[in-house]
Design a protein around this motif. Structure first.
Motif, PDB file in Angstrom:
ATOM      1  N   THR A 178      16.758   7.806  -3.659  1.00 43.95           N
ATOM      2  CA  THR A 178      16.593   6.457  -4.199  1.00 43.95           C
ATOM      3  C   THR A 178      15.188   5.935  -3.860  1.00 43.95           C
ATOM      4  N   PRO A 179      14.713   4.903  -4.573  1.00 44.85           N
ATOM      5  CA  PRO A 179      13.395   4.333  -4.266  1.00 44.85           C
ATOM      6  C   PRO A 179      13.439   3.233  -3.204  1.00 44.85           C
ATOM      7  N   VAL A 180      14.597   3.039  -2.564  1.00 40.53           N
ATOM      8  CA  VAL A 180      14.751   1.912  -1.637  1.00 40.53           C
ATOM      9  C   VAL A 180      13.764   2.015  -0.477  1.00 40.53           C
ATOM     10  N   LEU A 181      13.749   3.165   0.186  1.00 36.82           N
ATOM     11  CA  LEU A 181      12.877   3.322   1.341  1.00 36.82           C
ATOM     12  C   LEU A 181      11.406   3.364   0.933  1.00 36.82           C
ATOM     13  N   ASP A 182      11.123   3.941  -0.231  1.00 39.81           N
ATOM     14  CA  ASP A 182       9.733   3.973  -0.701  1.00 39.81           C
ATOM     15  C   ASP A 182       9.170   2.564  -0.821  1.00 39.81           C
ATOM     16  N   ARG A 183       9.977   1.642  -1.290  1.00 41.22           N
ATOM     17  CA  ARG A 183       9.507   0.260  -1.446  1.00 41.22           C
ATOM     18  C   ARG A 183       9.284  -0.403  -0.089  1.00 41.22           C
ATOM     19  N   LEU A 184      10.163  -0.102   0.862  1.00 39.03           N
ATOM     20  CA  LEU A 184       9.965  -0.664   2.197  1.00 39.03           C
ATOM     21  C   LEU A 184       8.690  -0.102   2.819  1.00 39.03           C
ATOM     22  N   ILE A 185       8.454   1.185   2.641  1.00 41.90           N
ATOM     23  CA  ILE A 185       7.253   1.797   3.205  1.00 41.90           C
ATOM     24  C   ILE A 185       5.998   1.248   2.541  1.00 41.90           C
ATOM     25  N   ASP A 186       6.053   1.003   1.236  1.00 39.76           N
ATOM     26  CA  ASP A 186       4.918   0.356   0.564  1.00 39.76           C
ATOM     27  C   ASP A 186       4.621  -0.995   1.192  1.00 39.76           C
ATOM     28  N   LEU A 187       5.679  -1.728   1.504  1.00 43.84           N
ATOM     29  CA  LEU A 187       5.522  -3.054   2.106  1.00 43.84           C
ATOM     30  C   LEU A 187       4.936  -2.944   3.512  1.00 43.84           C
ATOM     31  N   LEU A 188       5.445  -2.017   4.304  1.00 46.85           N
ATOM     32  CA  LEU A 188       4.926  -1.834   5.663  1.00 46.85           C
ATOM     33  C   LEU A 188       3.473  -1.353   5.647  1.00 46.85           C
ATOM     34  N   ASN A 189       3.167  -0.462   4.713  1.00 50.77           N
ATOM     35  CA  ASN A 189       1.798   0.042   4.632  1.00 50.77           C
ATOM     36  C   ASN A 189       0.811  -1.037   4.210  1.00 50.77           C
ATOM     37  N   SER A 190       1.272  -1.972   3.390  1.00 56.14           N
ATOM     38  CA  SER A 190       0.375  -3.044   2.968  1.00 56.14           C
ATOM     39  C   SER A 190       0.003  -3.944   4.141  1.00 56.14           C
ATOM     40  N   VAL A 191       0.838  -3.939   5.193  1.00 57.69           N
ATOM     41  CA  VAL A 191       0.567  -4.765   6.372  1.00 57.69           C
ATOM     42  C   VAL A 191      -0.131  -3.956   7.470  1.00 57.69           C
ATOM     43  N   LEU A 192       0.388  -2.747   7.763  1.00 57.91           N
ATOM     44  CA  LEU A 192      -0.103  -1.977   8.905  1.00 57.91           C
ATOM     45  C   LEU A 192      -0.777  -0.665   8.518  1.00 57.91           C
ATOM     46  N   GLY A 193      -0.779  -0.334   7.233  1.00 60.15           N
ATOM     47  CA  GLY A 193      -1.312   0.957   6.813  1.00 60.15           C
ATOM     48  C   GLY A 193      -2.789   1.129   7.056  1.00 60.15           C
ATOM     49  N   ARG A 220       2.067  -7.975  -4.094  1.00 63.36           N
ATOM     50  CA  ARG A 220       2.746  -7.134  -5.077  1.00 63.36           C
ATOM     51  C   ARG A 220       3.857  -6.312  -4.429  1.00 63.36           C
ATOM     52  N   SER A 221       3.584  -5.754  -3.241  1.00 65.93           N
ATOM     53  CA  SER A 221       4.615  -4.961  -2.576  1.00 65.93           C
ATOM     54  C   SER A 221       5.811  -5.821  -2.180  1.00 65.93           C
ATOM     55  N   LEU A 222       5.547  -7.077  -1.850  1.00 60.62           N
ATOM     56  CA  LEU A 222       6.650  -7.975  -1.491  1.00 60.62           C
ATOM     57  C   LEU A 222       7.490  -8.312  -2.715  1.00 60.62           C
ATOM     58  N   SER A 280      14.196  -4.232  -0.170  1.00 63.94           N
ATOM     59  CA  SER A 280      14.214  -3.146   0.805  1.00 63.94           C
ATOM     60  C   SER A 280      14.238  -3.671   2.240  1.00 63.94           C
ATOM     61  N   LEU A 281      13.839  -4.938   2.433  1.00 66.52           N
ATOM     62  CA  LEU A 281      13.902  -5.528   3.773  1.00 66.52           C
ATOM     63  C   LEU A 281      15.342  -5.625   4.270  1.00 66.52           C
ATOM     64  N   LEU A 282      16.285  -5.537   3.330  1.00 72.65           N
ATOM     65  CA  LEU A 282      17.688  -5.564   3.727  1.00 72.65           C
ATOM     66  C   LEU A 282      18.064  -4.336   4.560  1.00 72.65           C
ATOM     67  N   LEU A 283      17.212  -3.291   4.573  1.00 75.65           N
ATOM     68  CA  LEU A 283      17.501  -2.120   5.391  1.00 75.65           C
ATOM     69  C   LEU A 283      17.519  -2.454   6.879  1.00 75.65           C
ATOM     70  N   PHE A 284      16.919  -3.581   7.249  1.00 77.78           N
ATOM     71  CA  PHE A 284      16.974  -3.989   8.654  1.00 77.78           C
ATOM     72  C   PHE A 284      18.314  -4.636   9.005  1.00 77.78           C
ATOM     73  N   VAL A 285      19.068  -5.056   7.999  1.00 80.02           N
ATOM     74  CA  VAL A 285      20.349  -5.727   8.248  1.00 80.02           C
ATOM     75  C   VAL A 285      21.335  -4.806   8.971  1.00 80.02           C
ATOM     76  N   PRO A 286      21.486  -3.520   8.551  1.00 78.92           N
ATOM     77  CA  PRO A 286      22.417  -2.646   9.280  1.00 78.92           C
ATOM     78  C   PRO A 286      22.036  -2.428  10.734  1.00 78.92           C
ATOM     79  N   ILE A 287      20.796  -2.702  11.089  1.00 82.56           N
ATOM     80  CA  ILE A 287      20.381  -2.606  12.486  1.00 82.56           C
ATOM     81  C   ILE A 287      20.688  -3.907  13.216  1.00 82.56           C
ATOM     82  N   LEU A 288      20.398  -5.028  12.559  1.00 84.35           N
ATOM     83  CA  LEU A 288      20.541  -6.331  13.212  1.00 84.35           C
ATOM     84  C   LEU A 288      21.996  -6.748  13.381  1.00 84.35           C
ATOM     85  N   VAL A 289      22.840  -6.444  12.396  1.00 85.48           N
ATOM     86  CA  VAL A 289      24.227  -6.918  12.451  1.00 85.48           C
ATOM     87  C   VAL A 289      24.965  -6.362  13.671  1.00 85.48           C
TER      88      VAL A 289
END
Length: 473
Positions: A84-99, A227-229, A235-244
């Motif tokens: 799926t493209p879910v993680l790719d989108r999250l990584i695009d977002l992270l890279n735009s900040v810390l890449g 744009r990545s946001l 894709s930021l919802l991927l943190f929900v399974p960790i936080l809950v």
């Protein structure tokens, strides 16, 4: 001393079968377990029970370990994410900040391991939570899969090196009962020791980034943040399974739920569950009833199925093919974990803990020699056992031996916990190794030597330096 020799045989057979005969780690772990079985069959087990029953029970318990389930669940989760493209989108977002930072994902994984370790304290859970996002991110940034798994598994020990882990309470409880020290005396030394360990890991990352030539993500490959946001905010919802699970087990919400459900209340008498398990009369906390390492992959898989539903199979035949493609990874990880935990269980039946306790009690030497000797013994015990089991077995004896050599009790206790924190980086049995390898979809054996050289032995050395006062705490 059958347990000690069985441990030596277990590790030796695995090294020979894997490194000399060049067989895969799954076979090597099976051969190592069979070597331990030989000690049980020909030498007997503690209590005079049936060796065959002990072996069967060891395997059954290993198959029921939550880490066994978690390792396989993370393999499946990682496979789904690649479809799926879910993680790719999250990584695009992270890279735009810390890449733009050289080695940004590796630094993030290390710092996040320290932060999460100070909260969750369970090595495999730290690896699961941090690795779920940072391992794929590192791989996408050009980091080799085995290095990504090594960095995440190597950070698992920070769950023990910061207050207030269950491992710490197991140790200080035994020390307080013997009058060696009071529980609150360890908080400051252990916090400072944990910072030393985190500092070492950051220096190591600096070295690894340059040694492996990890470069910043080029500007052409980084999306503008806006744009990545817009394209990947879901894709930021991927943190929900960790936080809950984290919020349900720690903090104010966990306290409210515990008070409402009575989880924190002490049981007046043993309670027998429907499956025949008997809960002893003692107090339980929310982490005892909601497992982070179990629920993080379950919720992650459910979320990926929801967010990536348009890109996943819609028929049973499609899912059958998908599972078949992931099957080889399931086989290696599953067999390795079951063999590792089976050997651990059987070593306990052979009396390994008591035998090593006898060895510790008989040690007499100057402080620095005692620190090295006890450190090596505890690291060896942490190969088949968890840090908590290690502290329950020999922790108070180890601290008492260091105190007898002139080392202050709080510093000795902090050093012993640092030694035990190598559980996640101690091949071949460290559970975080298999969780990280499952997420990275890499052969666990490729992480063994890096974990030993980058994490296990240096952390052992830091524990010795803390014990002798070279690193002030």
């Amino acid at each position: 001393m059958a347990g000690v020799w069985a441990l030596v045989a277990f590790v030796g057979v695995i090294i020979v079968w894997n490194a000399v005969f060049k067989r895969n780690i799954g076979e090597a772990m099976i051969m190592g377990f069979l070597a331990v079985c030989a000690f049980a069959v020909f030498g007997g087990v503690e209590g005079g029970g049936s060796p065959l029953e002990a072996i069967g029970s060891a395997v059954l318990d290993a198959m029921q370990e939550e880490v066994t389930f978690a390792g396989l669940a993370f393999v499946f989760m990682s496979y789904l994410l690649t479809r799926t493209p879910v993680l790719d989108r999250l990584i695009d977002l992270l890279n735009s900040v810390l890449g733009r930072l050289r080695g940004g994902p590796v630094y993030t994984a290390t710092v996040a391991g320290g932060i999460f370790g100070a909260i969750a304290h369970v090595g495999a859970a730290v690896t699961a939570a941090v690795g779920s996002v940072t391992v794929p991110w590192m791989k996408r940034s050009g980091v080799k899969p085995e290095l990504a798994a090594t960095v995440v598994a190597g950070g698992a020990g920070m769950g023990v090196t910061f207050p207030f882990s269950s491992t710490m309470f197991i140790l200080v409880g035994g020390l307080a009962a013997q009058g060696i020290m009071q529980p609150d005396e360890i908080v400051k030394p252990l916090a400072l020791a944990g910072l030393w360990c985190l500092g070492y890991r950051l220096v190591l990352v600096f070295f690894l980034v340059r040694r492996h030539g990890i470069e910043p993500i080029s500007a052409a490959d980084r999306m503008p943040f806006g744009r990545s946001l817009r394209t990947g905010w879901t894709s930021l919802l991927l943190f929900v399974p960790i936080l809950v699970p984290l919020l349900l087990t720690r903090g104010p919400l966990a306290e409210l739920l515990g008070a409402y459900s009575g989880v924190g209340d002490e049981l007046k008498e043993p309670v027998e569950l429907a499956d025949g398990t008997t809960l002893p009369a003692q107090a339980y906390a929310m982490p005892d009833v909601i497992s982070l390492i179990t629920w993080i992959p379950v919720l992650m898989i459910a979320l990926v199925l929801l967010l990536g539903r348009k890109h996943l199979p819609r028929r049973a035949s499609g899912w059958w093919s998908a599972v078949a493609e992931a099957a080889p990874s399931f086989g290696v990880i599953g067999i390795t974990i079951v063999a590792a935990f089976s050997a651990s269980n059987l070593l306990a039946d052979l009396g390994l803990a008591d035998q090593l306790k006898t060895v510790l009690s008989g040690l007499q030497a100057p402080g620095w020699i005692m620190a090295i000797a006890i450190g090596v013994i505890i690291v060896a015990i942490a190969i088949p056992l968890t840090a908590s089991a290690t502290m329950a077995a020999v922790g108070p004896v180890a601290v008492a031996a260091l105190v007898g050599a002139g080392i202050p009790a709080p510093i000795a206790a902090a050093a012993v916990l640092i030694f035990a924190s190598t559980e996640g980086a101690s091949p071949p049995s460290g559970a975080p190794i298999y969780v990280a390898s499952g997420i990275a979809r890499v052969d666990p054996v490729k992480t063994f030597l890096p974990l030993l050289s980058y994490y296990c032995l240096p952390i052992l050395g830091m524990g010795v330096l803390i014990a002798v006062g070279a690193l002030p705490v």
